[in-house]
Design an enzyme around this catalytic site. Structure first.
Site, PDB file in Angstrom:
ATOM      1  N   HIS B  11      -9.040 -16.684   0.864  1.00 14.04           N
ATOM      2  CA  HIS B  11      -8.003 -16.087   2.033  1.00 14.04           C
ATOM      3  C   HIS B  11      -8.509 -14.749   2.561  1.00 14.04           C
ATOM      4  CE1 HIS B  11      -5.591 -19.516   0.998  1.00 14.04           C
ATOM      5  NE2 HIS B  11      -5.179 -18.864  -0.126  1.00 14.04           N
ATOM      6  N   LYS B  36      -9.140 -12.531  12.026  1.00 13.34           N
ATOM      7  CA  LYS B  36      -7.740 -12.738  11.360  1.00 13.34           C
ATOM      8  C   LYS B  36      -8.015 -13.411  10.048  1.00 13.34           C
ATOM      9  CE  LYS B  36      -2.918 -11.983  11.502  1.00 13.34           C
ATOM     10  NZ  LYS B  36      -1.675 -11.847  12.432  1.00 13.34           N
ATOM     11  N   HIS B 136      -3.950 -10.049  -9.818  1.00 17.30           N
ATOM     12  CA  HIS B 136      -2.539  -9.699  -9.379  1.00 17.30           C
ATOM     13  C   HIS B 136      -1.861  -8.769 -10.344  1.00 17.30           C
ATOM     14  CE1 HIS B 136      -2.898 -11.878  -5.559  1.00 17.30           C
ATOM     15  NE2 HIS B 136      -3.001 -13.152  -6.187  1.00 17.30           N
ATOM     16  N   ASP B 155       2.285 -16.891  -6.767  1.00 12.70           N
ATOM     17  CA  ASP B 155       1.452 -17.209  -5.564  1.00 12.70           C
ATOM     18  C   ASP B 155       1.373 -18.443  -5.399  1.00 12.70           C
ATOM     19  OD1 ASP B 155      -0.610 -17.781  -7.283  1.00 12.70           O
ATOM     20  OD2 ASP B 155      -1.852 -16.399  -6.305  1.00 12.70           O
ATOM     21  N   GLY B 310       1.086 -13.746  -3.531  1.00 13.84           N
ATOM     22  CA  GLY B 310       1.745 -13.924  -2.123  1.00 13.84           C
ATOM     23  C   GLY B 310       3.230 -14.030  -2.271  1.00 13.84           C
ATOM     24  N   ARG B 426       0.953  -4.904   5.967  1.00 13.15           N
ATOM     25  CA  ARG B 426       1.977  -4.406   6.814  1.00 13.15           C
ATOM     26  C   ARG B 426       1.234  -3.235   7.440  1.00 13.15           C
ATOM     27  NH1 ARG B 426       4.144  -8.373   5.319  1.00 13.15           N
ATOM     28  NH2 ARG B 426       3.289  -9.006   7.423  1.00 13.15           N
ATOM     29  N   ALA B 427       1.838  -2.625   8.696  1.00  5.91           N
ATOM     30  CA  ALA B 427       1.610  -1.519   9.287  1.00  5.91           C
ATOM     31  C   ALA B 427       2.565  -0.481   8.860  1.00  5.91           C
ATOM     32  CB  ALA B 427       1.565  -1.693  10.641  1.00  5.91           C
ATOM     33  N   SER B 558       3.354  -3.798  13.662  1.00  3.28           N
ATOM     34  CA  SER B 558       1.752  -3.553  13.633  1.00  3.28           C
ATOM     35  C   SER B 558       1.247  -3.537  14.800  1.00  3.28           C
ATOM     36  CB  SER B 558       1.460  -4.785  12.988  1.00  3.28           C
ATOM     37  OG  SER B 558       1.709  -5.945  13.383  1.00  3.28           O
TER      38      SER B 558
END
Lengths: 66, 612
Positions: B11, B36, B136, B155, B310, B426-427, B558
């Protein structure tokens, strides 16, 4: 690996591997009750699997790809 | 000692550098390649990490890959064995890729490292492999502010593991229990994401955002047929409803029959049915997470819980878990997805294999606010902007705060590019678009003119940490936007019956609080608390905005358009600014107004990226 070899692999070899090797193997394994994915209903009170503690050195564990 | 963690090939590729156990830099590859979820070898992210640390490759003592390729291959073969003769279609697709690349991951990584760093060193000697869920768990525990904690990771799937429990104490971390593929809470959620017509691996967020519009009327059906949940929260899926083991889709005809129809196609209109399905899968997920947590608290006696994987990005479930008060404290790794695996892999090798000590600062985590990415000096910014043809003025930090707060209070949409870039999805006020949340139309304006999407999700609020409990029903740190809580009652507006009966986005567009742009239809909000210790400039801006307006909250979304990775460099920021209807752009100490810019640089930006 050349694209020609890949083509060959994907057509003949893959078919043989899957239907002549994997399929009978899987069939026999299932016949003997093998259920490595836990697909059959299980009579259990928990689906957690205890992780066995290993005596191996961390260096060994981190060095290998398995 | 320097340890470099890498995650790649599945990913989100990422790299993270730690120095004597201290996290000094981390970034996702997509930010540099502008692709992306780029999963390619993270050459750019690695180069950034080394440049930032001012070290040469030979100084990197170890390189740690975040999972174990052979174990994954073993799972793949076992899956075919369990299903053959079904699964040939997937076999034909997967096996050539494995034979070509993935079975030789060690060689592939060495080759990529040589390409990047040259052959001056025997990189093979320095290359290590961590396990996916250990990575993780390490990313959740080692940076946490806890001396000891229970660690839950959930996840889609790693090698075999989909859920794990680990116990952390000091510099030790031991995985004690696991649930294995194909029984996966992440994949169950992804299956519903697929069935409701969204993209697997990125649309899960939309399902979560859609859930408040629905009634959880399918919960019983899901629990009776799809998932068996034990009292301890452990679970097994009935795989006869799913197709992800052998096929190219997530669900099958039996699943369709159970829910009475085929999956929604991506273009088809969203209906109440999808909303009810989303609400249902969300409830089931929350039930499992809470049951797991309860049993973990009971059996381990731990007071602290760390989360990653996730599923830990499901901030609605996290908020519910918090309100259950099962644990005294909860800490969630901000890069909970696979990008964070790079960070965890490096920390796991450092503490577990190299026996490096761990230093805990109580009540402060070691993520540095997740501001671990590139930053740009004032001179650098000025040069880059000038080269891009931008018209800008340079100011002191205080002037920037004043100008920006004024612009926000005037209802302007602002691109805010300040300091080090965030690590994780995240922003958090370093690469953010910010605006006034009090405006009733801001939600719509930002979506249509800036983000180029129609969204049934409201934006997230950034709020001063010291003021959070006056606006939201929560009084803990949520610096990473991973907790959802409700707006306090006295800031809400009660809906009329007529407004309640509106459907979808029309319902969202009715102001339901003093800060409508960040209030969901169920009065919930995905909160980011802003701390002066980790982001002083953003904190200062919020303080000034509060002084002007009485509101210590800003819209934070974002800095990108739909389908584009979040901006990284000043050039990215300027391009996005010119391609959208943002009014103001701040890049460090540079201030730009849209009306001052050359019209010829305006570009139509939205068509460059595909739908996400």
């Amino acid at each position: 690996m050349t694209s020609c070899v890949r083509k060959f692999l994907s057509s003949v070899a893959l078919g043989l591997l899957f239907f002549v090797v994997l399929t009978p193997l899987g069939f026999i394994a299932r016949l003997f009750g093998r259920d490595s994915l836990g697909l059959k209903p299980r009579a259990t009170s928990s689906y957690w699997i205890e992780r066995k503690s290993s005596n191996e050195a961390e260096t060994t564990v981190f060095n290998r790809q398995y | 000692m320097y340890v470099l963690g890498i995650s790649a090939y599945y990913h989100d590729a990422a790299a993270c550098l730690i120095k004597d156990g201290e996290i000094i830099s981390a970034a996702q590859e997509e930010r540099f390649t502008r692709k992306k979820h780029d999963s390619a070898f993270p050459a750019n992210a690695i180069a950034y990490c080394l440049t930032h640390a001012r070290i040469v490759p030979e100084q990197v003592d170890h390189i740690v890959f975040y999972d174990k390729p052979y174990l994954k291959f073993h799972r793949l073969i076992e899956t075919y064995l369990a299903y053959a003769p079904r699964g040939f279609e997937s076999f034909v697709k997967a096996i050539p890729i494995w034979l070509k690349d993935k079975l030789f991951q060690r060689a592939a990584i060495i080759k990529a490292l040589k390409g990047l760093w040259g052959s001056g060193c025997d990189w093979d000697q320095r290359l290590l492999f961590s396990e996916h869920h250990l990575s993780h768990a390490a990313s959740a525990f080692f940076p946490s502010p806890f001396e000891r904690a229970a660690v839950l990771t959930m996840d889609g799937v790693g090698e075999w593991t989909t859920t794990s429990l680990a116990l952390g104490e000091g510099a030790n971390l031991t995985v004690t229990k696991e649930i294995h593929f194909p029984h996966s809470l992440g994949l169950l959620y992804s299956a519903m994401t697929y069935y409701t017509g969204f993209k697997v691996n990125s649309g899960e967020y939309k399902v979560m955002g859609l859930a408040p519009y629905g009634q959880p009327k399918y919960v019983k059906l899901i629990k009776d047929h799809l998932i068996d949940i034990k009292d301890d929260g452990s679970f097994a899926l009935d795989m006869s409803y799913f197709n992800y083991c052998t096929g190219l889709t997530m669900t099958n005809e039996k699943f369709d029959a159970l829910f009475g129809g085929p999956p929604r196609t991506q273009e088809a209109e969203l209906t109440q049915r999808e909303m009810d399905l989303a609400a249902s899968i969300q409830v089931v997920t929350e039930d499992v997470v809470i049951k797991l947590a309860r049993n973990i608290a009971k059996t381990t006696g731990e007071k602290n819980l760390c989360l990653a994987g996730g599923v830990a990005l499901n901030c609605v479930a996290n908020g519910k878990l918090l309100r259950e008060n099962i644990f005294d404290n909860i800490w969630i790794q901000p890069a909970a997805g696979d990008a964070g695996g790079a960070l965890g892999a490096a920390l796991a090798a450092y503490h577990l294999m190299l026996k490096g000590p761990r230093h805990v600062t109580p009540s402060r985590d070691a993520m540095k606010g997740s501001y671990l990415g590139p930053e740009f000096s004032s001179t650098d910014v000025a040069e880059r902007l000038a080269q891009s043809g931008a018209v800008f003025s340079m100011h002191t930090d205080d002037e920037i705060t004043e100008l920006t707060a004024q612009a926000l209070a005037d209802g302007k949409a602002v691109g805010w590019h300040c300091g080090r870039m965030e690590f994780g999805p995240r922003a958090l006020g370093a690469r953010s678009i910010i605006a006034d949340p009090r405006s009733a139309s801001m939600q719509k304006t930002l979506n249509l003119k800036v983000k180029y999407r129609e969204s049934f999700r409201p934006f997230a609020p950034s709020v001063l940490r010291e003021d959070v409990s006056q606006w939201f029903e929560m009084n803990v740190d949520s610096p990473y936007m991973l907790l959802v809580a409700d707006i306090v009652k006295d800031k809400r507006r009660v809906m009329t019956a007529q407004e309640e009966s509106l459907f979808g986005i029309d319902k969202l567009n009715v102001p339901r609080s003093d800060i409508p742009a960040v209030t969901h239809v169920d009065y919930s909000a995905r909160i980011q608390t802003v701390h002066s210790g980790t982001n002083p400039r953003y904190h200062q801006l919020l303080k000034r905005f509060k002084a002007l307006t009485g509101c210590p909250v800003l819209v934070n979304t974002s800095f990108n358009v739909r389908g584009e990775p979040i901006v990284s460099s000043p050039e990215d920021a300027f391009r996005c600014f010119m391609g959208t209807e943002l009014d103001v752009l701040v890049v460090g100490q540079a201030f730009l107004r849209k009306e001052d810019q050359s019209q010829s640089l305006l570009s139509d930006y939205k068509l460059q990226y595909e739908l996400d």
